[in-house]
Write a protein that holds these residues in place. Structure first.
Motif, PDB file in Angstrom:
ATOM      1  N   THR A   4     -13.340  -7.095  -6.506  1.00  0.00           N
ATOM      2  CA  THR A   4     -14.369  -7.172  -6.275  1.00  0.00           C
ATOM      3  C   THR A   4     -14.520  -7.448  -4.789  1.00  0.00           C
ATOM      4  OG1 THR A   4     -15.024  -9.344  -6.144  1.00  0.00           O
ATOM      5  CG2 THR A   4     -14.585  -8.941  -8.646  1.00  0.00           C
ATOM      6  N   LYS A   5     -15.760  -7.467  -4.295  1.00  0.00           N
ATOM      7  CA  LYS A   5     -16.085  -7.056  -2.824  1.00  0.00           C
ATOM      8  C   LYS A   5     -15.899  -8.791  -2.720  1.00  0.00           C
ATOM      9  CE  LYS A   5     -21.151  -8.201  -3.092  1.00  0.00           C
ATOM     10  NZ  LYS A   5     -22.292  -8.032  -3.070  1.00  0.00           N
ATOM     11  N   TYR A   6     -15.752  -9.625  -3.003  1.00  0.00           N
ATOM     12  CA  TYR A   6     -15.545 -11.122  -2.866  1.00  0.00           C
ATOM     13  C   TYR A   6     -14.001 -12.117  -3.133  1.00  0.00           C
ATOM     14  CZ  TYR A   6     -20.167 -11.188  -4.225  1.00  0.00           C
ATOM     15  OH  TYR A   6     -21.458 -11.553  -3.865  1.00  0.00           O
ATOM     16  N   MET A   7     -12.504 -10.925  -3.625  1.00  0.00           N
ATOM     17  CA  MET A   7     -11.514 -11.144  -3.710  1.00  0.00           C
ATOM     18  C   MET A   7     -10.449 -10.471  -2.567  1.00  0.00           C
ATOM     19  SD  MET A   7     -10.667 -10.875  -7.584  1.00  0.00           S
ATOM     20  CE  MET A   7      -9.111 -10.731  -6.855  1.00  0.00           C
ATOM     21  N   PRO A   8     -11.008 -10.848  -1.763  1.00  0.00           N
ATOM     22  CA  PRO A   8      -9.351 -10.226  -0.516  1.00  0.00           C
ATOM     23  C   PRO A   8      -8.741 -10.237  -0.453  1.00  0.00           C
ATOM     24  CG  PRO A   8      -9.623 -12.819  -0.397  1.00  0.00           C
ATOM     25  CD  PRO A   8     -10.442 -12.611  -1.518  1.00  0.00           C
ATOM     26  N   LYS A   9      -8.225  -8.493  -0.535  1.00  0.00           N
ATOM     27  CA  LYS A   9      -6.932  -7.967  -0.331  1.00  0.00           C
ATOM     28  C   LYS A   9      -5.915  -8.558   0.168  1.00  0.00           C
ATOM     29  CE  LYS A   9      -4.881  -3.471  -0.691  1.00  0.00           C
ATOM     30  NZ  LYS A   9      -4.518  -2.710   0.063  1.00  0.00           N
ATOM     31  N   ILE A  10      -5.043  -9.088  -0.456  1.00  0.00           N
ATOM     32  CA  ILE A  10      -3.682  -9.253   0.047  1.00  0.00           C
ATOM     33  C   ILE A  10      -3.011  -7.788   0.834  1.00  0.00           C
ATOM     34  CG2 ILE A  10      -1.547 -10.573   0.011  1.00  0.00           C
ATOM     35  CD1 ILE A  10      -2.390 -11.631  -2.523  1.00  0.00           C
ATOM     36  N   GLU A  11      -2.623  -8.361   2.265  1.00  0.00           N
ATOM     37  CA  GLU A  11      -1.894  -7.835   2.499  1.00  0.00           C
ATOM     38  C   GLU A  11      -0.573  -7.554   2.776  1.00  0.00           C
ATOM     39  OE1 GLU A  11      -2.746  -5.408   5.268  1.00  0.00           O
ATOM     40  OE2 GLU A  11      -4.790  -5.347   5.105  1.00  0.00           O
ATOM     41  N   THR A  12       0.090  -6.403   1.923  1.00  0.00           N
ATOM     42  CA  THR A  12       1.686  -6.319   1.775  1.00  0.00           C
ATOM     43  C   THR A  12       2.302  -5.287   3.067  1.00  0.00           C
ATOM     44  OG1 THR A  12       1.713  -5.070  -0.226  1.00  0.00           O
ATOM     45  CG2 THR A  12       1.317  -7.193  -0.517  1.00  0.00           C
ATOM     46  N   LEU A  13       3.575  -5.518   2.818  1.00  0.00           N
ATOM     47  CA  LEU A  13       4.637  -5.321   3.860  1.00  0.00           C
ATOM     48  C   LEU A  13       5.195  -4.351   3.181  1.00  0.00           C
ATOM     49  CD1 LEU A  13       5.441  -3.954   6.370  1.00  0.00           C
ATOM     50  CD2 LEU A  13       7.560  -6.007   6.056  1.00  0.00           C
ATOM     51  N   ASP A  14       6.026  -3.389   2.637  1.00  0.00           N
ATOM     52  CA  ASP A  14       6.977  -2.566   2.600  1.00  0.00           C
ATOM     53  C   ASP A  14       8.462  -3.304   2.901  1.00  0.00           C
ATOM     54  OD1 ASP A  14       9.008  -1.396   0.803  1.00  0.00           O
ATOM     55  OD2 ASP A  14       8.895   0.657   1.520  1.00  0.00           O
ATOM     56  N   GLY A  15       8.927  -4.260   1.815  1.00  0.00           N
ATOM     57  CA  GLY A  15      10.196  -5.035   2.987  1.00  0.00           C
ATOM     58  C   GLY A  15      10.996  -4.249   2.925  1.00  0.00           C
ATOM     59  N   ALA A  16      11.135  -3.631   1.277  1.00  0.00           N
ATOM     60  CA  ALA A  16      12.267  -2.860   1.266  1.00  0.00           C
ATOM     61  C   ALA A  16      13.021  -1.588   2.237  1.00  0.00           C
ATOM     62  CB  ALA A  16      12.753  -2.824  -0.355  1.00  0.00           C
ATOM     63  N   GLY A  17      11.497  -1.082   2.111  1.00  0.00           N
ATOM     64  CA  GLY A  17      11.814   0.015   3.289  1.00  0.00           C
ATOM     65  C   GLY A  17      11.170  -0.108   4.179  1.00  0.00           C
ATOM     66  N   PHE A  18      11.161  -1.651   4.607  1.00  0.00           N
ATOM     67  CA  PHE A  18      10.741  -1.459   5.894  1.00  0.00           C
ATOM     68  C   PHE A  18      12.432  -2.151   6.683  1.00  0.00           C
ATOM     69  CE2 PHE A  18      11.777  -4.838   9.562  1.00  0.00           C
ATOM     70  CZ  PHE A  18      11.242  -4.112  10.165  1.00  0.00           C
ATOM     71  N   TRP A  19      12.616  -2.641   5.521  1.00  0.00           N
ATOM     72  CA  TRP A  19      14.480  -3.117   5.767  1.00  0.00           C
ATOM     73  C   TRP A  19      15.242  -1.973   5.775  1.00  0.00           C
ATOM     74  CZ3 TRP A  19      15.004  -8.219   7.408  1.00  0.00           C
ATOM     75  CH2 TRP A  19      16.425  -8.563   7.286  1.00  0.00           C
ATOM     76  N   LYS A  20      15.104  -1.139   5.104  1.00  0.00           N
ATOM     77  CA  LYS A  20      16.367   0.163   4.962  1.00  0.00           C
ATOM     78  C   LYS A  20      16.541   0.941   5.675  1.00  0.00           C
ATOM     79  CE  LYS A  20      16.750   4.201   1.999  1.00  0.00           C
ATOM     80  NZ  LYS A  20      16.660   4.856   1.517  1.00  0.00           N
ATOM     81  N   ASN A  21      15.134   1.324   7.123  1.00  0.00           N
ATOM     82  CA  ASN A  21      15.555   1.919   8.351  1.00  0.00           C
ATOM     83  C   ASN A  21      15.466   1.153   9.461  1.00  0.00           C
ATOM     84  OD1 ASN A  21      15.086   4.689   5.964  1.00  0.00           O
ATOM     85  ND2 ASN A  21      13.087   3.640   5.284  1.00  0.00           N
ATOM     86  N   ALA A  22      14.953  -0.122   9.235  1.00  0.00           N
ATOM     87  CA  ALA A  22      15.021  -0.791  10.437  1.00  0.00           C
ATOM     88  C   ALA A  22      16.457  -0.996  11.350  1.00  0.00           C
ATOM     89  CB  ALA A  22      14.488  -2.383  10.059  1.00  0.00           C
TER      90      ALA A  22
END
Length: 71
Positions: A4-22
């Protein structure tokens, strides 16, 4: 559960994807941003993503850090 407009969306990072390509220095930058001690960073940058502790993976994915911060 529908967001809902009252629930903030949790920002997420694709950790596995980042890790693989970093590169190691980008992984180190990420670990530094989630407050991993320097001596542990040196050990972890060459591990596979699934080999680092689950609590740390959760911290990385929910930290709100995005890929632009790590370039």
């Amino acid at each position: 559960m529908k967001p809902t407009k009252y629930m903030p969306k949790i920002e997420t990072l694709d950790g596995a994807g980042f890790w693989k390509n970093a590169y190691a220095h980008q992984r180190g930058k990420l670990l530094k941003k989630v407050n991993v001690p320097e001596d542990q960073i040196i050990e972890m940058v060459n591990k596979k993503y699934m080999e680092i502790p689950a609590a740390l993976r959760y911290e990385i994915e929910t930290s709100g850090i995005n890929k632009k911060d790590l370039q």
